[in-house]
Design a protein around this motif. Structure first.
Motif, short mmCIF file in Angstrom:
data_model
loop_
_atom_site.label_atom_id
_atom_site.label_comp_id
_atom_site.label_asym_id
_atom_site.label_seq_id
_atom_site.Cartn_x
_atom_site.Cartn_y
_atom_site.Cartn_z
N THR A 127 -8.04 0.37 12.86
CA THR A 127 -8.50 -0.95 12.41
C THR A 127 -7.64 -2.07 13.02
O THR A 127 -8.17 -3.08 13.46
CB THR A 127 -8.44 -1.04 10.87
OG1 THR A 127 -9.26 0.00 10.33
CG2 THR A 127 -8.93 -2.38 10.37
N TYR A 143 -4.04 10.79 8.23
CA TYR A 143 -5.39 10.21 8.44
C TYR A 143 -5.39 8.73 8.09
O TYR A 143 -5.96 7.92 8.81
CB TYR A 143 -6.43 10.93 7.57
CG TYR A 143 -6.66 12.37 7.90
CD1 TYR A 143 -6.77 12.81 9.22
CD2 TYR A 143 -6.77 13.32 6.90
CE1 TYR A 143 -6.98 14.15 9.51
CE2 TYR A 143 -6.98 14.65 7.18
CZ TYR A 143 -7.09 15.06 8.49
OH TYR A 143 -7.30 16.38 8.78
N THR A 144 -4.74 8.38 6.97
CA THR A 144 -4.70 6.98 6.54
C THR A 144 -3.96 6.13 7.56
O THR A 144 -4.42 5.03 7.92
CB THR A 144 -4.03 6.86 5.15
OG1 THR A 144 -4.77 7.66 4.22
CG2 THR A 144 -4.01 5.43 4.67
N ILE A 145 -2.84 6.61 8.05
CA ILE A 145 -2.07 5.87 9.06
C ILE A 145 -2.92 5.67 10.31
O ILE A 145 -2.99 4.56 10.86
CB ILE A 145 -0.76 6.62 9.41
CG1 ILE A 145 0.21 6.58 8.22
CG2 ILE A 145 -0.11 6.02 10.66
CD1 ILE A 145 1.40 7.52 8.36
N VAL A 181 0.73 3.55 2.08
CA VAL A 181 1.05 3.88 3.46
C VAL A 181 1.41 2.59 4.18
O VAL A 181 0.59 1.69 4.30
CB VAL A 181 -0.14 4.56 4.15
CG1 VAL A 181 0.19 4.87 5.59
CG2 VAL A 181 -0.54 5.81 3.41
N ARG A 233 -6.26 5.80 10.61
CA ARG A 233 -7.40 4.90 10.35
C ARG A 233 -6.94 3.44 10.34
O ARG A 233 -7.61 2.56 10.88
CB ARG A 233 -8.09 5.25 9.03
CG ARG A 233 -9.11 6.36 9.17
CD ARG A 233 -9.97 6.47 7.92
NE ARG A 233 -10.11 7.84 7.53
CZ ARG A 233 -9.30 8.55 6.76
NH1 ARG A 233 -8.24 8.00 6.24
NH2 ARG A 233 -9.53 9.80 6.48
N ASN A 234 -5.79 3.18 9.72
CA ASN A 234 -5.24 1.82 9.71
C ASN A 234 -4.94 1.36 11.14
O ASN A 234 -5.20 0.21 11.50
CB ASN A 234 -3.97 1.74 8.86
CG ASN A 234 -4.26 1.82 7.38
OD1 ASN A 234 -5.38 1.60 6.93
ND2 ASN A 234 -3.25 2.16 6.60
N ASP A 270 -3.36 14.01 4.80
CA ASP A 270 -4.09 12.85 4.28
C ASP A 270 -3.37 11.55 4.60
O ASP A 270 -4.00 10.54 4.93
CB ASP A 270 -4.31 12.98 2.77
CG ASP A 270 -5.32 14.05 2.42
OD1 ASP A 270 -6.15 14.40 3.29
OD2 ASP A 270 -5.28 14.55 1.27
N LYS A 271 -2.05 11.56 4.52
CA LYS A 271 -1.27 10.37 4.87
C LYS A 271 -1.43 10.06 6.36
O LYS A 271 -1.58 8.91 6.75
CB LYS A 271 0.20 10.59 4.52
CG LYS A 271 1.07 9.37 4.78
CD LYS A 271 2.51 9.61 4.35
CE LYS A 271 3.38 8.40 4.64
NZ LYS A 271 4.79 8.65 4.28
N THR A 303 2.02 -0.14 7.08
CA THR A 303 1.33 -0.42 8.34
C THR A 303 2.36 -0.55 9.44
O THR A 303 3.31 -1.33 9.34
CB THR A 303 0.51 -1.72 8.21
OG1 THR A 303 -0.37 -1.59 7.11
CG2 THR A 303 -0.28 -1.99 9.46
N SER A 350 0.85 -1.19 0.00
CA SER A 350 0.00 0.00 0.00
C SER A 350 0.88 1.23 0.00
O SER A 350 2.07 1.16 0.30
CB SER A 350 -0.92 0.00 1.23
OG SER A 350 -0.15 0.10 2.39
N SER A 355 4.01 12.66 9.64
CA SER A 355 3.27 13.04 8.43
C SER A 355 2.63 14.41 8.59
O SER A 355 2.66 15.23 7.68
CB SER A 355 2.20 11.99 8.11
OG SER A 355 2.80 10.78 7.77
#
Length: 190
Positions: free
Chosen positions: A62, A54-56, A28, A58-59, A51-52, A30, A26, A44
């Motif tokens: 999860t 936020y993705t980190i 980004v 959110r991951n 945005d990066k 994990t 991906s 970041s």
């Protein structure tokens, strides 16, 4: 089975085996631990890559579903950028994991007030703040004044600083009658 189909089937099996063993990557990476993910997100943000971040985060949310930290951090980032609806949504995610989280509760309260203030101002400009809506807004303003111990919630520029009232714990605020017909939604708050 026909002999010429065997090489075709063997080739298809070989291709599907290669496709299923190729690791997925991906944009980004994990992080292995929650702390590493939080540190990656901070870097970041510092680099201007929200945005990066936020993705980190959110991951991380999860991968570590019981942890509130990623959601609180997303909520704070959204709040800092003035995206109050998203800030509230993410703060509520954190509060599902820890209902007593002070930062999450603060973000929900202040972001909600900022959204409400904007909505009341918009209604006022449209001259649609009347009747039960106006009465409820005045009652909420009274509750806020009593809770914060302030006579005025929105000070007028150049006016003397308001005198603080004592905060009453548990006392219900008095009902506020519709005292003014001004288009100023904060007129009754002064």
């Amino acid at each position: 089975m026909k002999p010429h189909l065997i090489p075709c089937l063997a080739g298809a099996l070989l291709l599907s085996a290669c496709a299923s063993t190729t690791p997925t990557t991906s944009a980004v990476p994990t992080a292995a631990t929650l702390e590493a993910a939080m540190a990656d997100a901070e870097r970041s943000v510092a680099a201007g890559e929200a945005d990066k971040a936020y993705t980190i985060l959110r991951n991380a949310g999860t991968r570590f579903p019981a942890e509130k930290a990623p959601w609180v951090q997303i909520a704070q980032l959204k709040f800092d950028r003035g995206v109050y609806g998203d800030a509230i949504t993410n703060a509520l995610e954190a509060l599902q994991r820890d209902p007593n989280d002070r930062q999450g509760n603060s973000i929900v309260a202040v972001a909600g007030l900022r959204l409400s203030t904007k909505a009341v101002a918009d209604l006022s400009q449209q001259n649609n703040l009347a009747g039960p809506l106006r009465t409820e807004a005045q009652q909420l303003a009274t509750l806020l004044r009593n809770t914060l111990g302030e006579d005025v919630l929105v000070p007028v520029k150049g006016a003397k600083p308001p005198v603080k009232k004592p905060v009453t714990n548990g006392a219900k605020p008095p009902k506020v009658a519709n005292q003014t017909t001004s288009a100023d939604p904060f007129g009754a708050l002064k």
